[in-house]
Write an enzyme that holds these catalytic residues in place. Structure first.
Site, short mmCIF file in Angstrom:
data_model
loop_
_atom_site.label_atom_id
_atom_site.label_comp_id
_atom_site.label_asym_id
_atom_site.label_seq_id
_atom_site.Cartn_x
_atom_site.Cartn_y
_atom_site.Cartn_z
N GLU A 130 97.26 12.83 -14.41
CA GLU A 130 98.51 13.59 -14.46
C GLU A 130 99.42 13.30 -15.66
O GLU A 130 100.53 12.77 -15.50
CB GLU A 130 99.29 13.39 -13.16
CG GLU A 130 98.56 13.97 -11.96
CD GLU A 130 99.35 13.88 -10.66
OE1 GLU A 130 100.40 13.20 -10.63
OE2 GLU A 130 98.92 14.50 -9.67
N GLU A 243 92.78 16.48 -6.78
CA GLU A 243 93.60 16.11 -5.64
C GLU A 243 94.03 17.34 -4.87
O GLU A 243 94.54 18.31 -5.45
CB GLU A 243 94.87 15.35 -6.08
CG GLU A 243 94.61 13.99 -6.70
CD GLU A 243 95.91 13.26 -7.07
OE1 GLU A 243 96.99 13.67 -6.57
OE2 GLU A 243 95.84 12.30 -7.86
#
Length: 308
Positions: A130, A243
């Site tokens: 991320e 995710e």
């Protein structure tokens, strides 16, 4: 389809920290129980600062050894392991590409990690978790350099390339994070000519897409992935959903089911998905799929089971 195994990235306020006090690597028995359910991918967190205490330094023998024990045991059972430096494109809070953390430091790290794991084809390399709050071009420039450095070692392992802006699938093309969108800039540095790569996205379904609220209100949930999947199709690329997650209620159950059905329908472009999360220190986290000592799983594992 698989799960994230968290723990190696814990204790970010204590770096490098003390093993089994500030952080821990996954439990092999728990991973084995997940594999028995049909899980075939484990995304396994670590912190760059623990694997390499100083930029350009040698990898830390203790952490590499402990991490690799779990990797080797998992891949020996036939599952893939995704190496996940859970660093948000940073080292000690300094951005990759900054004066403090030059791109060359990032490529040095990945060169050394690739040398350790390149002979195991079941190990995939997730460049970093991320990226955010940086220029999108700066991120993909660093990603390109890391991919080239990995390939220069002779490693042919699959490489997962995340996007900027917390890696959200929902915003892949529509949001010009920090100047330009992921969809636009990624094509500046990568194409279908790059072998054995995939673009990684994350997707939650609560009010702000963060995975921090007990709701799944962004329905129909598959629509959050459509923009990303269409981009993959247009450019003949592959994707990975690193995710997803949801709390144990009917709303989230329906959301997850419709999403997984959509991904299954588009499996020519989406290679798979990993649930967030499992790991020995999750306790009663609402998203956890960590089994107990009796190999009993939280209810979300039953949602995943038909797709395993």
């Amino acid at each position: 389809l698989g799960v994230n195994e968290a723990g190696g990235e814990f204790g970010e306020g204590h770096l490098p920290g003390v093993y089994n006090t500030h952080y821990i690597y996954p439990n092999i028995d728990a991973i084995s129980a997940s594999i028995e359910q049909g899980v075939n991918v484990i995304r396994m967190g670590l912190r760059w600062e623990r694997f390499q205490h100083e930029l350009y330094g040698e990898l830390t023998e203790f952490d590499v050894t402990e991490y690799k024990k779990v990797v080797d045991a998992t891949t020996a059972k036939g599952a893939v392991v995704i190496i996940d430096p859970h660093n948000y494109a940073r080292y000690n809070d300094n951005l990759i590409g900054s004066e403090e953390v030059p791109i060359e430091a990032f490529t040095d790290f990945w060169t050394k990690v690739a040398e350790v794991f390149k002979d195991n084809e079941k190990v995939w390399f997730g460049l970093v978790n991320e990226p955010h709050d940086m220029e999108t071009d700066d991120w993909f420039k660093a990603a390109r350099a890391a991919v080239d450095a990995i390939r220069a070692t002779g490693a042919e392992n699959k490489i997962l390339i995340p996007g900027n802006g917390w890696d959200g699938a929902w915003s892949w093309g529509s949001q010009a994070w920090y100047g330009e969108s992921n969809a636009e800039v990624a094509l500046r540095y990568f194409s279908s000519e790059d072998k054995n790569i995939a673009f990684e996205v994350h997707q939650y379904f609560d009010s702000d897409y963060s995975g921090t609220h007990d709701s799944c209100e962004k329905r129909p949930c598959q629509n959050n992935l459509k923009e990303f999947v269409d981009w993959l199709k247009t450019n003949d690329l592959k994707g990975w959903v690193g995710e997803i997650g949801g709390t144990l209620d009917d709303e989230c159950k329906g959301c997850v089911q419709e999403l997984l059905e959509y991904l299954q329908e588009n499996n020519e472009y989406i290679l798979g998905v990993t649930w967030w999360a499992a790991g020995p220190w999750w306790g009663h986290n609402a998203y956890s799929v960590e089994p107990n000592d009796k190999k009993e799983f939280p209810g979300q594992m039953a949602w995943l089971k038909p797709f395993l």
